[in-house]
Design a protein around this motif. Structure first.
Motif, PDB file in Angstrom:
ATOM      1  N   ILE A 212      64.010  -5.422  40.973  1.00 10.94           N
ATOM      2  CA  ILE A 212      62.646  -4.899  40.869  1.00 10.94           C
ATOM      3  C   ILE A 212      62.116  -4.693  42.284  1.00 10.94           C
ATOM      4  O   ILE A 212      62.070  -5.638  43.075  1.00 10.94           O
ATOM      5  N   THR A 213      61.731  -3.488  42.616  1.00 15.24           N
ATOM      6  CA  THR A 213      61.242  -3.202  43.964  1.00 15.24           C
ATOM      7  C   THR A 213      59.718  -3.332  44.019  1.00 15.24           C
ATOM      8  O   THR A 213      59.044  -3.506  42.995  1.00 15.24           O
ATOM      9  N   ASP A 214      59.181  -3.200  45.227  1.00 18.78           N
ATOM     10  CA  ASP A 214      57.735  -3.252  45.414  1.00 18.78           C
ATOM     11  C   ASP A 214      57.094  -1.870  45.307  1.00 18.78           C
ATOM     12  O   ASP A 214      55.872  -1.744  45.407  1.00 18.78           O
ATOM     13  N   GLU A 215      57.924  -0.856  45.100  1.00 20.10           N
ATOM     14  CA  GLU A 215      57.411   0.515  45.045  1.00 20.10           C
ATOM     15  C   GLU A 215      56.764   0.809  43.698  1.00 20.10           C
ATOM     16  O   GLU A 215      57.328   0.474  42.646  1.00 20.10           O
ATOM     17  N   ALA A 216      55.589   1.410  43.737  1.00 16.58           N
ATOM     18  CA  ALA A 216      54.873   1.778  42.513  1.00 16.58           C
ATOM     19  C   ALA A 216      54.207   3.139  42.704  1.00 16.58           C
ATOM     20  O   ALA A 216      53.853   3.511  43.826  1.00 16.58           O
ATOM     21  N   LYS A 217      54.078   3.878  41.610  1.00 15.28           N
ATOM     22  CA  LYS A 217      53.396   5.172  41.674  1.00 15.28           C
ATOM     23  C   LYS A 217      53.029   5.620  40.264  1.00 15.28           C
ATOM     24  O   LYS A 217      53.493   5.056  39.258  1.00 15.28           O
ATOM     25  N   MET A 218      52.203   6.645  40.187  1.00 18.64           N
ATOM     26  CA  MET A 218      51.814   7.231  38.909  1.00 18.64           C
ATOM     27  C   MET A 218      52.745   8.396  38.596  1.00 18.64           C
ATOM     28  O   MET A 218      53.007   9.244  39.445  1.00 18.64           O
ATOM     29  N   ILE A 219      53.269   8.421  37.368  1.00 13.94           N
ATOM     30  CA  ILE A 219      54.100   9.539  36.898  1.00 13.94           C
ATOM     31  C   ILE A 219      53.489  10.055  35.612  1.00 13.94           C
ATOM     32  O   ILE A 219      53.358   9.317  34.635  1.00 13.94           O
ATOM     33  N   HIS A 220      53.095  11.319  35.625  1.00  5.85           N
ATOM     34  CA  HIS A 220      52.445  11.935  34.461  1.00  5.85           C
ATOM     35  C   HIS A 220      51.267  11.086  33.974  1.00  5.85           C
ATOM     36  O   HIS A 220      51.050  10.922  32.775  1.00  5.85           O
ATOM     37  N   GLY A 221      50.537  10.507  34.923  1.00  5.52           N
ATOM     38  CA  GLY A 221      49.362   9.729  34.571  1.00  5.52           C
ATOM     39  C   GLY A 221      49.632   8.311  34.116  1.00  5.52           C
ATOM     40  O   GLY A 221      48.711   7.621  33.658  1.00  5.52           O
ATOM     41  N   VAL A 222      50.880   7.857  34.239  1.00  3.55           N
ATOM     42  CA  VAL A 222      51.252   6.510  33.808  1.00  3.55           C
ATOM     43  C   VAL A 222      51.699   5.691  35.018  1.00  3.55           C
ATOM     44  O   VAL A 222      52.494   6.163  35.845  1.00  3.55           O
ATOM     45  N   SER A 223      51.219   4.455  35.138  1.00  9.51           N
ATOM     46  CA  SER A 223      51.584   3.577  36.244  1.00  9.51           C
ATOM     47  C   SER A 223      53.017   3.061  36.076  1.00  9.51           C
ATOM     48  O   SER A 223      53.369   2.508  35.031  1.00  9.51           O
ATOM     49  N   CYS A 224      53.842   3.242  37.106  1.00  7.29           N
ATOM     50  CA  CYS A 224      55.267   2.875  37.026  1.00  7.29           C
ATOM     51  C   CYS A 224      55.701   2.078  38.249  1.00  7.29           C
ATOM     52  O   CYS A 224      55.104   2.184  39.329  1.00  7.29           O
ATOM     53  N   ARG A 225      56.745   1.303  38.064  1.00  5.15           N
ATOM     54  CA  ARG A 225      57.372   0.572  39.165  1.00  5.15           C
ATOM     55  C   ARG A 225      58.839   0.976  39.243  1.00  5.15           C
ATOM     56  O   ARG A 225      59.482   1.254  38.232  1.00  5.15           O
TER      57      ARG A 225
END
Length: 250
Positions: free
Chosen positions: A114-127
């Protein structure tokens, strides 16, 4: 099939015949873009209660829709090519998704990071997650927001028995949460696949899950009756030839 017809559909579409979960609580549309060697296709999956319909445009002239009713135990394949519109109805089709042999959990051999990277994809929060096995390396953006896994409505994501190594690493990702984006490659570098998913929760009309009147839909019984009539009826002979163009080989 009992009739002996050889389905003239590519492997990537044969995977669409696998069933979705009957315990459904999502109503809406999934847009699934799959990229792999010699394949670059976007599928539209509409879901309502126990019914689903997957649509894939092969090109500007050819469209395939697969309508599944888990409660009724039926699958209808609608194949349109130019002006030809025919369907084939199957009862209680077996699930072709890979079934694990024995009791060994091969996903235990998949290393998950599990990384520390996170972002929104198609309006959904993802890691961002990383998965590694002895054969495959994968990167996935996964969300906990939907509350269910991608394979619940799109079991084709897991792959099939042709490549169990792909199945195990995808299953490891699928167990973690809802996979919004997934890319993988064999460690020898020969195969790479990318799956990108968008979903919209919305009301779906029941009419979406019914063949339109311009399709001639046959099952085993009506297909045999059509074939019997080809020797004495020119219209039925034409229909049979057209049906075979889309669904079989002579």
């Amino acid at each position: 099939m009992k009739t002996g017809i050889i389905m003239a559909i590519p492997l990537v579409l044969l995977l669409l015949l696998s069933g979705t979960s009957s315990a459904q609580n999502f109503e809406g549309i999934f847009k699934i873009h799959v990229t792999m060697p010699n394949v670059d296709k976007t599928s539209i999956l509409s879901v309502r209660e126990s019914k689903s319909v997957m649509e894939v445009k092969m090109d500007s002239a050819e469209v395939i829709r697969v309508i599944k009713d888990n409660e009724a135990g039926t699958t209808i394949i609608l194949h349109q090519k130019n002006d030809l519109k025919y369907g084939y109805k199957i009862y209680d089709i077996p699930d072709p998704t890979f079934q694990e042999a024995g009791t060994k959990d091969e996903t235990a051999e998949v290393k998950t990071e599990i990384t520390d990277e996170a972002k929104m994809i198609h309006g959904v929060s993802c890691r961002k997650y990383l998965f590694t096995s002895s054969f495959v390396k994968a990167e996935a953006w996964i969300s906990s927001e939907p509350g269910f896994s991608l394979s619940k409505y799109y079991p084709e994501f897991l792959g099939n028995e042709l490549n169990p190594h792909i199945y195990y690493i995808r299953k490891a990702a699928d167990k973690t949460g809802f996979v919004m984006n997934f890319s993988e490659k064999l460690l020898d570098g020969n195969v790479q696949s990318i799956v990108d998913v968008d979903m919209v929760q919305k009301e779906i009309s029941p009419d979406v899950f019914k063949p339109t009147a311009d399709y001639l839909v046959l099952d085993d019984t009506s297909m045999k009756e059509l074939f019997k009539g080809t020797l004495r009826d020119a219209v039925k002979k034409k229909q049979w030839d057209e049906f075979m163009q889309l669904f079989g080989t002579k």
